[in-house]
Design a protein around this motif. Structure first.
Motif, PDB file in Angstrom:
ATOM      1  N   MET A   1      28.114 -13.984  42.802  1.00 43.34           N
ATOM      2  CA  MET A   1      26.702 -13.955  43.125  1.00 43.34           C
ATOM      3  C   MET A   1      26.462 -13.012  44.289  1.00 43.34           C
ATOM      4  O   MET A   1      27.287 -12.901  45.193  1.00 43.34           O
ATOM      5  CB  MET A   1      26.232 -15.370  43.485  1.00 43.34           C
ATOM      6  N   VAL A 232      20.260  -8.922  36.251  1.00 47.30           N
ATOM      7  CA  VAL A 232      21.238  -9.992  36.013  1.00 47.30           C
ATOM      8  C   VAL A 232      22.624  -9.571  36.519  1.00 47.30           C
ATOM      9  O   VAL A 232      23.319 -10.340  37.182  1.00 47.30           O
ATOM     10  CB  VAL A 232      21.280 -10.358  34.510  1.00 47.30           C
ATOM     11  N   ARG A 234      23.316  -7.194  38.796  1.00 47.50           N
ATOM     12  CA  ARG A 234      23.320  -6.996  40.252  1.00 47.50           C
ATOM     13  C   ARG A 234      23.309  -8.337  40.989  1.00 47.50           C
ATOM     14  O   ARG A 234      23.941  -8.499  42.028  1.00 47.50           O
ATOM     15  CB  ARG A 234      22.113  -6.169  40.683  1.00 47.50           C
ATOM     16  N   GLU A 235      22.556  -9.303  40.450  1.00 41.73           N
ATOM     17  CA  GLU A 235      22.399 -10.592  41.128  1.00 41.73           C
ATOM     18  C   GLU A 235      23.590 -11.519  40.830  1.00 41.73           C
ATOM     19  O   GLU A 235      24.124 -12.153  41.721  1.00 41.73           O
ATOM     20  CB  GLU A 235      21.090 -11.246  40.648  1.00 41.73           C
ATOM     21  N   MET A 236      23.975 -11.579  39.553  1.00 45.41           N
ATOM     22  CA  MET A 236      24.981 -12.561  39.134  1.00 45.41           C
ATOM     23  C   MET A 236      26.381 -11.964  39.003  1.00 45.41           C
ATOM     24  O   MET A 236      27.350 -12.698  38.892  1.00 45.41           O
ATOM     25  CB  MET A 236      24.596 -13.149  37.764  1.00 45.41           C
ATOM     26  N   HIS A 302      29.087 -16.397  37.726  1.00 47.51           N
ATOM     27  CA  HIS A 302      27.993 -16.960  36.935  1.00 47.51           C
ATOM     28  C   HIS A 302      28.300 -16.875  35.443  1.00 47.51           C
ATOM     29  O   HIS A 302      28.839 -15.879  34.962  1.00 47.51           O
ATOM     30  CB  HIS A 302      26.706 -16.191  37.247  1.00 47.51           C
ATOM     31  N   ALA A 304      26.423 -16.325  32.980  1.00 50.07           N
ATOM     32  CA  ALA A 304      25.740 -15.244  32.251  1.00 50.07           C
ATOM     33  C   ALA A 304      26.597 -13.983  32.153  1.00 50.07           C
ATOM     34  O   ALA A 304      26.356 -13.139  31.287  1.00 50.07           O
ATOM     35  CB  ALA A 304      24.410 -14.921  32.918  1.00 50.07           C
TER      36      ALA A 304
END
Lengths: 313, 249
Positions: A1, A232, A234-236, A302, A304
């Motif tokens: 994350m 998604v 970049r964040e996860m 994550h 995802a």
């Protein structure tokens, strides 16, 4: 994350503030500050300042900070909402205590307010931890150890600040320092167990489950859906820190726990001036906890990411 | 509002046929085109023609390689919100902006009350939510809620933009809560599945698996010429054998 700096500052600063408020309230409860309102204020003001800096920082993290008041509404289901309610509620007894000291009001309510402030501080930090622990998508966070560590870290940094401020007024009594030592030791044990736990869990979900194509064989990405990373990813899908994770864990343990522990023990038993040693202990713990918090985000994986090439999560 | 409504009997969703999807991205681009002016407007982009383009899209089409060696195959795989029945993306929302509609099960974000904390995107195992950095709110598939009930559109256009755009008919829209609906029947006959069932959010959207290959899903067999069963010595067989030799030179 992705480790957002605003969230790292929020969780560490407000954690330390709530920790300090907790120990201060406990001290009042047992009559430790009897009569010395300046000493109490000298602890309450930095506690509230740290809490407020943290909360403002978390608001800067929002896309629409001006709508932040709406976050109080969904406490029935959302830990983030519960945290907001708990954080604001804790201001009430804390500020009332401040007013009592500032205006020298003679009242019997102080112990009751102290209980409320201590409980509010503890509950708020627990809610902060639960925001992360409630996410089943991130196995590194979906653990009871997470809120436990948030509380232990708040107790550690709060206890060090308590000792530091105390040492400005007078030599810290042994029993106060012992609580600090206990908090540091507990935080270190919880964090070491936490790292052991996450290292032993490679994830129960696979790319085959995510795509439902397991019956046809192993699933590997062939063409990505976009040429550059999207939100998604970049964040996860933050991976930058992972290869240094081992080194950073050692840095975090040394700075957040071992050095402060040694300094507090020296301050207690060496007979040297306490203030510089406790200042060093607090500074070291602050840096150590920031490193720990950065790792808490950077090491978290994550589910995802199964769609973006992760084999397990 | 953030608490989930009682389960609805109507469960609107998509059925995506992985057997005939060709990965042309038409669904993704038409989704972007409709929704950048629709309920989710705008869908901001950053540096769209530069070296590091990024932006909010509600539908992404992956291409995967599945299986090993000669039995491996390419599967094009569109991925968007599955409008789950019990998703945490709704319950973690602190403001009530993320909600599931009681009447048809569509999961939406209210752009007027979203504070942009991104927690809902963290709670989604499908990576279906994308944050719009310009708009400061979370974006996600709306199942084209502004098309499917839109009486100003011709009746045949009252389907999600992605379904309307798909040139191969790989996408279907309907009520998956009704076992007699066209989509439900198709899911039943083709063995449709949902994604990451084990996770427990109970997705509504279904995927239809690639059909078995005509060669029985095995590696192509290179049969040596010698192994061809000896033909009977009919004139026709001799002719074919001669033609085979000539053509093989």
């Amino acid at each position: 994350m992705h480790p957002a700096y605003s969230v790292i500052l929020f969780t560490t600063a407000s954690g330390a503030g709530y920790g300090l408020l907790f120990w201060l309230s406990l001290g009042i409860q047992i009559g430790y500050f009897a009569g010395d309102r300046w000493q109490s204020l000298a602890m309450l003001v930095p506690a509230l300042a740290l809490i407020t800096i943290g909360l403002l920082s978390s608001m800067l993290h929002l896309g629409h900070p001006e709508r932040a008041h709406r976050a109080m509404s969904q406490w029935r289901s959302s830990w983030l909402s519960r945290e907001g309610v708990a954080a604001l509620s804790t201001y009430v007894p804390a500020s009332l205590m401040g007013m009592i000291w500032l205006l020298e009001i003679d009242t019997n309510f102080l112990p009751a307010l102290a209980i409320l402030a201590a409980a509010g501080a503890m509950i708020t930090v627990y809610c902060t931890g639960m925001i992360y622990a409630s996410l089943r998508t991130i196995r590194h966070w979906n653990l009871g150890l997470v809120p436990l560590f948030y509380i232990a870290a708040a107790a550690t940094t709060g206890a060090l600040l308590f000792l530091l401020i105390q040492s400005i007024f007078a030599r810290a009594p042994d029993w106060v320092a012992v609580t600090g030592v206990a908090a540091i030791a507990m935080a270190m044990i919880v964090k070491l167990i936490y790292w052991r736990t996450i290292d032993g869990n490679k994830g129960q979900y696979t790319a085959e489950m995510a795509t439902g194509l397991g019956a046809l064989g192993t699933v590997r990405p062939l063409d990505p859906p976009h040429t550059m990373p999207n939100f998604v990813m970049r964040e996860m899908g933050y991976k930058v820190g992972r290869k240094h994770a081992r080194k950073l864990r050692r840095v975090a343990v040394a700075l957040a726990f071992i050095l402060p522990l040694a300094m507090v023990l020296l301050a207690l038993y060496s007979g040297w001036p306490q203030l510089p040693m406790l200042a060093l202990a607090t500074l070291s713990a602050a840096i150590g906890i920031v490193v720990e918090r950065w790792l808490f985000f950077a090491e978290a994986e994550h589910v995802a990411m199964l769609y973006y090439g992760a084999a397990r999560a | 509002m953030t608490s989930l409504p009682a389960p609805s009997t109507r469960k609107l969703g998509l059925v995506i046929d992985l057997d005939i999807c060709v990965g042309c991205q038409a669904c993704a681009t038409s989704c972007k085109e409709w929704n950048t002016g629709g309920y989710s407007a705008p869908l901001s982009d950053h540096d769209p023609y530069g070296a590091d383009p990024s932006g909010a899209w509600l539908n992404r089409v992956h291409s995967y390689e599945v299986g090993e060696g000669a039995s491996g195959q390419t599967v094009h795989f569109p991925r968007s919100c599955l409008h789950c029945e019990e998703p945490d993306c709704v319950t973690v929302c602190p403001t009530g902006a993320s909600f599931k509609r009681a009447e048809d099960g569509i999961v939406l974000v209210n752009p007027d009350t979203c504070i942009g904390c991104k927690l809902c995107s963290w709670a989604c195992p499908y990576g279906a939510r994308e944050y719009d950095h310009d708009d400061g709110v979370m974006k996600k598939c709306t199942l084209c809620v502004d098309r499917i009930y839109n009486e100003t559109l011709a009746e045949e256009d009252r389907v999600p933009a992605c379904v309307k755009a798909c040139p191969t008919g790989a996408r279907a829209f309907g009520d998956l809560g009704d076992p007699k609906s066209e989509v439900s029947k198709n899911v039943a006959t083709r063995g449709g599945f949902s994604l990451l069932e084990e996770f427990g959010y109970k997705p509504v959207n279904r995927y239809l698996p690639p059909r078995p290959r005509r060669d029985g899903h095995s590696a192509p067999v290179n049969v040596p010429v010698e192994a061809i069963p000896a033909a009977d010595n009919s004139v026709a067989e001799k002719l074919f054998a001669w033609a085979d030799r000539v053509l093989s030179r």
